[in-house]
Design an enzyme around this catalytic site. Structure first.
Site, PDB file in Angstrom:
ATOM      1  N   SER A 141      69.426  25.363  50.413  1.00  0.00           N
ATOM      2  CA  SER A 141      69.972  25.713  49.102  1.00  0.00           C
ATOM      3  C   SER A 141      68.862  25.611  48.069  1.00  0.00           C
ATOM      4  CB  SER A 141      71.145  24.774  48.770  1.00  0.00           C
ATOM      5  OG  SER A 141      71.641  25.039  47.471  1.00  0.00           O
ATOM      6  N   SER A 142      69.181  25.171  46.874  1.00  0.00           N
ATOM      7  CA  SER A 142      68.193  25.029  45.808  1.00  0.00           C
ATOM      8  C   SER A 142      68.718  24.048  44.784  1.00  0.00           C
ATOM      9  CB  SER A 142      67.974  26.397  45.138  1.00  0.00           C
ATOM     10  OG  SER A 142      67.281  26.216  43.906  1.00  0.00           O
ATOM     11  N   TYR A 155      71.190  34.320  42.112  1.00  0.00           N
ATOM     12  CA  TYR A 155      70.540  33.566  43.189  1.00  0.00           C
ATOM     13  C   TYR A 155      71.237  32.219  43.391  1.00  0.00           C
ATOM     14  CZ  TYR A 155      66.824  30.581  45.194  1.00  0.00           C
ATOM     15  OH  TYR A 155      66.105  29.689  45.950  1.00  0.00           O
ATOM     16  N   LYS A 159      73.434  30.175  46.510  1.00  0.00           N
ATOM     17  CA  LYS A 159      73.021  28.882  47.067  1.00  0.00           C
ATOM     18  C   LYS A 159      74.186  27.886  46.990  1.00  0.00           C
ATOM     19  CE  LYS A 159      68.641  29.507  48.226  1.00  0.00           C
ATOM     20  NZ  LYS A 159      68.310  29.622  49.669  1.00  0.00           N
TER      21      LYS A 159
HETATM   22  P1  NDP Z   1      58.242  32.290  50.576  1.00  0.00           P
HETATM   23  O1  NDP Z   1      58.305  33.484  49.682  1.00  0.00           O
HETATM   24  O2  NDP Z   1      56.999  31.456  50.587  1.00  0.00           O
HETATM   25  O3  NDP Z   1      58.587  32.708  52.084  1.00  0.00           O
HETATM   26  C1  NDP Z   1      59.706  33.493  52.348  1.00  0.00           C
HETATM   27  C2  NDP Z   1      59.937  33.610  53.830  1.00  0.00           C
HETATM   28  O4  NDP Z   1      61.165  34.344  54.049  1.00  0.00           O
HETATM   29  C3  NDP Z   1      58.845  34.390  54.547  1.00  0.00           C
HETATM   30  O5  NDP Z   1      58.703  33.860  55.840  1.00  0.00           O
HETATM   31  C4  NDP Z   1      59.402  35.809  54.581  1.00  0.00           C
HETATM   32  O6  NDP Z   1      58.927  36.595  55.674  1.00  0.00           O
HETATM   33  C5  NDP Z   1      60.886  35.534  54.781  1.00  0.00           C
HETATM   34  N1  NDP Z   1      61.738  36.634  54.279  1.00  0.00           N
HETATM   35  C6  NDP Z   1      61.722  37.187  53.038  1.00  0.00           C
HETATM   36  N2  NDP Z   1      62.641  38.198  52.964  1.00  0.00           N
HETATM   37  C7  NDP Z   1      63.221  38.269  54.187  1.00  0.00           C
HETATM   38  C8  NDP Z   1      64.216  39.114  54.768  1.00  0.00           C
HETATM   39  N3  NDP Z   1      64.809  40.109  54.060  1.00  0.00           N
HETATM   40  N4  NDP Z   1      64.558  38.916  56.051  1.00  0.00           N
HETATM   41  C9  NDP Z   1      63.985  37.930  56.774  1.00  0.00           C
HETATM   42  N5  NDP Z   1      63.029  37.110  56.307  1.00  0.00           N
HETATM   43  C10 NDP Z   1      62.653  37.279  55.021  1.00  0.00           C
HETATM   44  O7  NDP Z   1      59.524  31.406  50.118  1.00  0.00           O
HETATM   45  P2  NDP Z   1      59.802  29.837  50.295  1.00  0.00           P
HETATM   46  O8  NDP Z   1      59.229  29.385  51.566  1.00  0.00           O
HETATM   47  O9  NDP Z   1      59.422  29.156  49.056  1.00  0.00           O
HETATM   48  O10 NDP Z   1      61.412  29.843  50.366  1.00  0.00           O
HETATM   49  C11 NDP Z   1      62.107  29.549  51.549  1.00  0.00           C
HETATM   50  C12 NDP Z   1      63.544  29.190  51.199  1.00  0.00           C
HETATM   51  O11 NDP Z   1      63.552  28.094  50.296  1.00  0.00           O
HETATM   52  C13 NDP Z   1      64.360  30.302  50.544  1.00  0.00           C
HETATM   53  O12 NDP Z   1      65.671  30.304  51.037  1.00  0.00           O
HETATM   54  C14 NDP Z   1      64.362  29.888  49.063  1.00  0.00           C
HETATM   55  O13 NDP Z   1      65.491  30.392  48.389  1.00  0.00           O
HETATM   56  C15 NDP Z   1      64.394  28.381  49.194  1.00  0.00           C
HETATM   57  N6  NDP Z   1      63.915  27.637  48.030  1.00  0.00           N
HETATM   58  C16 NDP Z   1      62.631  27.758  47.594  1.00  0.00           C
HETATM   59  C17 NDP Z   1      62.188  27.047  46.493  1.00  0.00           C
HETATM   60  C18 NDP Z   1      60.798  27.155  45.962  1.00  0.00           C
HETATM   61  O14 NDP Z   1      60.573  26.741  44.807  1.00  0.00           O
HETATM   62  N7  NDP Z   1      59.840  27.662  46.711  1.00  0.00           N
HETATM   63  C19 NDP Z   1      63.110  26.147  45.760  1.00  0.00           C
HETATM   64  C20 NDP Z   1      64.429  26.068  46.319  1.00  0.00           C
HETATM   65  C21 NDP Z   1      64.801  26.795  47.413  1.00  0.00           C
HETATM   66  P3  NDP Z   1      57.510  37.447  55.543  1.00  0.00           P
HETATM   67  O15 NDP Z   1      56.409  36.422  55.575  1.00  0.00           O
HETATM   68  O16 NDP Z   1      57.490  38.338  56.743  1.00  0.00           O
HETATM   69  O17 NDP Z   1      57.572  38.198  54.260  1.00  0.00           O
END
Ligand code: NDP
Length: 250
Positions: A141-142, A155, A159
């Site tokens: 979640s977030s 968004y 979540k």
């Molecule tokens: P990143 O942008 O660093 O990484 C995103 C990841 O998700 C990548 O592996 C990407 O694959 C994959 N992805 C994106 N779109 C799709 C899709 N349509 N289908 C399948 N895979 C997809 O994001 P984070 O690691 O920061 O975020 C991960 C999770 O954490 C998310 O759910 C986000 O909402 C949540 N989150 C993040 C926060 C933050 O501040 N970073 C805070 C709170 C929650 P590829 O590399 O191939 O593009």
């Protein structure tokens, strides 16, 4: 040996979770969407730790593809580990969306529904037969589902939905001994949201000033917490929302 399937394991938080788990000897199936290069790099990093790993493509917006994806997972499990099931599912993949409510398009809203609500629900459904009894599920979640920043309504409400879904998962899967929890990261310095938390000094400072521990989160803060939550010692934690934010907006 335990095996974890982590969606969005090619970059950011998912990749970091994979590395923390691999250091504890957990085999990894990670998924990627567009960045096969990053997925290959992540797989090589995991294998360098002496752990088996596989990378599979997955677009979480395409729920119709999930049954075929599950077949692909089954084939990988047999090929790489000689197994028919895996232990831990982490529904992590996702992108954000920034727009005030007045300017949010139906298309963007639907994309958030597909990525953050529909995907965890139907991907988990498709993979349920492959999750070992006694296994674990972690959803992501977030902090934004608890506190509100203007511009993140679509968004954050998805979540919020994933948090409710997690409690229902825990309830329905209890008879199989499967525990389900949801982590809610604070703002973490990754590529997420165009890398704003990491690269925009003003935003970084603003988040740090609102966080009890005085800085923004780093991927290791989340990967370590997920590995701890998936350890044998944490098996009695079930149906919980765990915020991993250094204490933001307390
Ligand atoms: P990143 O942008 O660093 O990484 C995103 C990841 O998700 C990548 O592996 C990407 O694959 C994959 N992805 C994106 N779109 C799709 C899709 N349509 N289908 C399948 N895979 C997809 O994001 P984070 O690691 O920061 O975020 C991960 C999770 O954490 C998310 O759910 C986000 O909402 C949540 N989150 C993040 C926060 C933050 O501040 N970073 C805070 C709170 C929650 P590829 O590399 O191939 O593009």
């Amino acid at each position: 040996m335990k095996i974890a399937l982590i969606t969005g394991g090619s970059r950011g938080l998912g990749r970091n979770m994979a590395l923390h788990l691999a250091r504890r000897g957990v085999g990894i199936i990670l998924t990627y969407h567009a960045r096969k290069d990053a997925a290959d790099e992540a797989r090589a990093e995991i294998e360098a730790l002496g752990v088996k790993a596989a990378a599979l493509p997955l677009d979480v917006t395409q729920s119709g593809s999930f049954p075929a994806f599950a077949q692909g997972v089954k084939a990988k499990l047999a090929e790489v580990w000689g197994r028919t099931d895996f232990d831990y599912l982490v529904n992590n993949a996702g992108t954000g969306a920034y727009a005030p409510i007045a300017e949010t398009s139906v298309e963007k809203f639907d994309e958030m529904v597909a990525i953050h609500l529909k995907a965890p629900f139907f991907l988990t459904q498709a993979l349920l037969p492959l999750i070992r009894d006694g296994g674990r599920i972690i959803n992501v979640s977030s902090g934004l589902a608890r506190f509100s920043y203007p511009g993140y309504a679509a968004y954050a409400m998805m979540k919020g939905g994933v948090e409710v879904f997690t409690r229902y998962l825990a309830k329905e899967l209890g008879p199989r001994g499967i525990a389900a929890n949801v982590i809610a990261p604070g703002a973490i310095a990754t590529d997420f949201g165009g890398g704003r938390v990491r690269d925009d000094a003003e935003i970084n400072h603003m988040i740090a000033s609102q966080t009890a521990l005085g800085r923004v989160g780093l991927p290791d803060d989340i990967g370590g917490a997920v590995a701890a939550l998936l350890s044998d010692e944490s098996g009695w934690i079930n149906g919980q929302r765990i915020e991993v934010s250094g204490g933001i907006h307390l």
